[in-house]
Design a protein around this motif. Structure first.
Motif, PDB file in Angstrom:
ATOM      1  N   ASP A  16       0.840  -1.194   0.000  1.00  0.00           N
ATOM      2  CA  ASP A  16       0.000   0.000   0.000  1.00  0.00           C
ATOM      3  C   ASP A  16       0.879   1.250   0.000  1.00  0.00           C
ATOM      4  OD1 ASP A  16      -2.251   1.604   0.100  1.00  0.00           O
ATOM      5  OD2 ASP A  16      -2.542   1.359   2.258  1.00  0.00           O
ATOM      6  N   ASN A  17       1.353   1.642  -1.194  1.00  0.00           N
ATOM      7  CA  ASN A  17       2.202   2.829  -1.376  1.00  0.00           C
ATOM      8  C   ASN A  17       3.583   2.721  -0.739  1.00  0.00           C
ATOM      9  OD1 ASN A  17       0.323   4.384  -2.908  1.00  0.00           O
ATOM     10  ND2 ASN A  17      -0.825   4.750  -1.019  1.00  0.00           N
ATOM     11  N   CYS A  18       4.108   1.511  -0.626  1.00  0.00           N
ATOM     12  CA  CYS A  18       5.470   1.311  -0.144  1.00  0.00           C
ATOM     13  C   CYS A  18       6.423   1.342  -1.346  1.00  0.00           C
ATOM     14  CB  CYS A  18       5.599  -0.014   0.588  1.00  0.00           C
ATOM     15  SG  CYS A  18       4.547  -0.141   2.062  1.00  0.00           S
ATOM     16  N   ASP A  19       7.664   1.753  -1.101  1.00  0.00           N
ATOM     17  CA  ASP A  19       8.652   1.892  -2.165  1.00  0.00           C
ATOM     18  C   ASP A  19       9.892   1.068  -1.867  1.00  0.00           C
ATOM     19  OD1 ASP A  19       7.611   4.118  -3.983  1.00  0.00           O
ATOM     20  OD2 ASP A  19       7.426   5.038  -1.997  1.00  0.00           O
ATOM     21  N   GLY A  20      10.517   0.579  -2.941  1.00  0.00           N
ATOM     22  CA  GLY A  20      11.778  -0.129  -2.823  1.00  0.00           C
ATOM     23  C   GLY A  20      12.729   0.287  -3.929  1.00  0.00           C
ATOM     24  N   TRP A  21      14.026   0.291  -3.609  1.00  0.00           N
ATOM     25  CA  TRP A  21      15.075   0.599  -4.575  1.00  0.00           C
ATOM     26  C   TRP A  21      16.096  -0.533  -4.537  1.00  0.00           C
ATOM     27  CZ3 TRP A  21      12.693   4.003  -1.397  1.00  0.00           C
ATOM     28  CH2 TRP A  21      12.076   5.111  -1.985  1.00  0.00           C
ATOM     29  N   HIS A  22      16.311  -1.182  -5.679  1.00  0.00           N
ATOM     30  CA  HIS A  22      17.280  -2.278  -5.768  1.00  0.00           C
ATOM     31  C   HIS A  22      18.693  -1.687  -5.812  1.00  0.00           C
ATOM     32  CE1 HIS A  22      14.645  -5.729  -6.405  1.00  0.00           C
ATOM     33  NE2 HIS A  22      13.895  -4.937  -7.134  1.00  0.00           N
ATOM     34  N   LEU A  23      19.408  -1.778  -4.708  1.00  0.00           N
ATOM     35  CA  LEU A  23      20.789  -1.304  -4.649  1.00  0.00           C
ATOM     36  C   LEU A  23      21.738  -2.349  -5.223  1.00  0.00           C
ATOM     37  CD1 LEU A  23      20.709   0.312  -1.086  1.00  0.00           C
ATOM     38  CD2 LEU A  23      20.177   1.374  -3.298  1.00  0.00           C
ATOM     39  N   VAL A  24      21.451  -3.620  -4.958  1.00  0.00           N
ATOM     40  CA  VAL A  24      22.173  -4.752  -5.549  1.00  0.00           C
ATOM     41  C   VAL A  24      21.126  -5.802  -5.881  1.00  0.00           C
ATOM     42  CG1 VAL A  24      23.874  -6.595  -5.184  1.00  0.00           C
ATOM     43  CG2 VAL A  24      24.257  -4.327  -4.184  1.00  0.00           C
ATOM     44  N   LYS A  25      21.169  -6.333  -7.107  1.00  0.00           N
ATOM     45  CA  LYS A  25      20.183  -7.336  -7.510  1.00  0.00           C
ATOM     46  C   LYS A  25      20.876  -8.386  -8.371  1.00  0.00           C
ATOM     47  CE  LYS A  25      15.693  -7.911  -9.738  1.00  0.00           C
ATOM     48  NZ  LYS A  25      14.626  -7.240 -10.509  1.00  0.00           N
ATOM     49  N   THR A  26      21.279  -9.478  -7.706  1.00  0.00           N
ATOM     50  CA  THR A  26      21.821 -10.631  -8.421  1.00  0.00           C
ATOM     51  C   THR A  26      21.061 -11.862  -7.937  1.00  0.00           C
ATOM     52  OG1 THR A  26      23.518 -11.247  -6.795  1.00  0.00           O
ATOM     53  CG2 THR A  26      24.118  -9.537  -8.403  1.00  0.00           C
ATOM     54  N   ASP A  27      21.225 -12.987  -8.603  1.00  0.00           N
ATOM     55  CA  ASP A  27      20.565 -14.213  -8.150  1.00  0.00           C
ATOM     56  C   ASP A  27      21.040 -14.624  -6.756  1.00  0.00           C
ATOM     57  OD1 ASP A  27      19.145 -14.353 -10.510  1.00  0.00           O
ATOM     58  OD2 ASP A  27      20.486 -15.839 -11.429  1.00  0.00           O
ATOM     59  N   ALA A  28      22.291 -14.313  -6.432  1.00  0.00           N
ATOM     60  CA  ALA A  28      22.869 -14.742  -5.160  1.00  0.00           C
ATOM     61  C   ALA A  28      22.651 -13.747  -4.025  1.00  0.00           C
ATOM     62  CB  ALA A  28      24.374 -14.987  -5.334  1.00  0.00           C
ATOM     63  N   PRO A  37       5.192   3.942   4.414  1.00  0.00           N
ATOM     64  CA  PRO A  37       4.460   5.040   5.041  1.00  0.00           C
ATOM     65  C   PRO A  37       3.809   4.592   6.358  1.00  0.00           C
ATOM     66  CG  PRO A  37       3.871   4.839   2.718  1.00  0.00           C
ATOM     67  CD  PRO A  37       4.663   3.618   3.090  1.00  0.00           C
ATOM     68  N   PRO A  38       3.375   5.553   7.168  1.00  0.00           N
ATOM     69  CA  PRO A  38       2.698   5.217   8.436  1.00  0.00           C
ATOM     70  C   PRO A  38       1.482   4.312   8.211  1.00  0.00           C
ATOM     71  CG  PRO A  38       3.179   7.566   8.332  1.00  0.00           C
ATOM     72  CD  PRO A  38       3.505   6.997   6.981  1.00  0.00           C
ATOM     73  N   GLY A  39       1.309   3.350   9.119  1.00  0.00           N
ATOM     74  CA  GLY A  39       0.133   2.483   9.096  1.00  0.00           C
ATOM     75  C   GLY A  39       0.135   1.393   8.052  1.00  0.00           C
ATOM     76  N   THR A  40       1.273   1.134   7.401  1.00  0.00           N
ATOM     77  CA  THR A  40       1.330   0.085   6.373  1.00  0.00           C
ATOM     78  C   THR A  40       1.895  -1.207   6.946  1.00  0.00           C
ATOM     79  OG1 THR A  40       3.470   0.919   5.592  1.00  0.00           O
ATOM     80  CG2 THR A  40       1.497   1.704   4.447  1.00  0.00           C
ATOM     81  N   GLU A  41       1.629  -2.289   6.238  1.00  0.00           N
ATOM     82  CA  GLU A  41       2.144  -3.606   6.643  1.00  0.00           C
ATOM     83  C   GLU A  41       2.255  -4.495   5.419  1.00  0.00           C
ATOM     84  OE1 GLU A  41      -1.358  -6.343   8.173  1.00  0.00           O
ATOM     85  OE2 GLU A  41      -1.470  -4.361   9.121  1.00  0.00           O
ATOM     86  N   GLU A  42       3.039  -5.528   5.552  1.00  0.00           N
ATOM     87  CA  GLU A  42       3.159  -6.509   4.481  1.00  0.00           C
ATOM     88  C   GLU A  42       2.395  -7.756   4.885  1.00  0.00           C
ATOM     89  OE1 GLU A  42       7.125  -8.174   3.054  1.00  0.00           O
ATOM     90  OE2 GLU A  42       7.451  -8.222   5.205  1.00  0.00           O
ATOM     91  N   THR A  43       2.115  -8.616   3.927  1.00  0.00           N
ATOM     92  CA  THR A  43       1.378  -9.838   4.226  1.00  0.00           C
ATOM     93  C   THR A  43       2.311 -10.888   4.835  1.00  0.00           C
ATOM     94  OG1 THR A  43       1.744 -10.697   1.988  1.00  0.00           O
ATOM     95  CG2 THR A  43      -0.285  -9.455   2.369  1.00  0.00           C
TER      96      THR A  43
END
Length: 115
Positions: A16-28, A37-43
């Motif tokens: 719900d309007n959360c953001d992510g930035w891939h700083l490093v993205k490899t298979d390993a 943001p305030p009041g958000t959660e993940e499943t």
């Protein structure tokens, strides 16, 4: 790879309007800076192969892990082993910023837990 700057890293939105930035993205290895943001959660979910380490940059995170809850503050970390049911909450009135390190990459290795 050399210098990595969040503003130039690949961005995605989740939840719900959360953001992510891939700083490093490899298979390993995956290193992501995230903002909730305030009041958000993940499943609630688990990873079959990936272990994860969350490091809180700003704010306070609440983690649920295998039915137990713990608050994690700035400059503190929280470790998740493969198979552990977990999720993160931002129960505060301020944005939550953190780094999540997954080894191997957790994308594609996520199973939802239905409550």
């Amino acid at each position: 790879m050399g210098l990595i700057v969040k503003q130039h890293a690949p961005h995605y939105q989740w939840g719900d309007n959360c953001d992510g930035w891939h700083l490093v993205k490899t298979d390993a290895l995956s290193v992501i800076q995230e903002n909730m943001p305030p009041g958000t959660e993940e499943t609630l979910h688990f990873h079959t192969n990936a272990q994860q380490f969350f490091f809180i940059l700003n704010g306070t995170a609440t983690f649920e892990k295998n039915g137990a809850y713990v608050d994690v503050g700035e400059r503190q970390g929280f470790y998740i082993q493969p198979g552990e049911h977990h999720r993160i909450f931002n129960k505060t009135d301020h944005d939550l910023e953190f780094i999540v390190i997954s080894q191997p990459m957790a994308h594609g290795d996520r199973t939802s837990v239905f409550e």
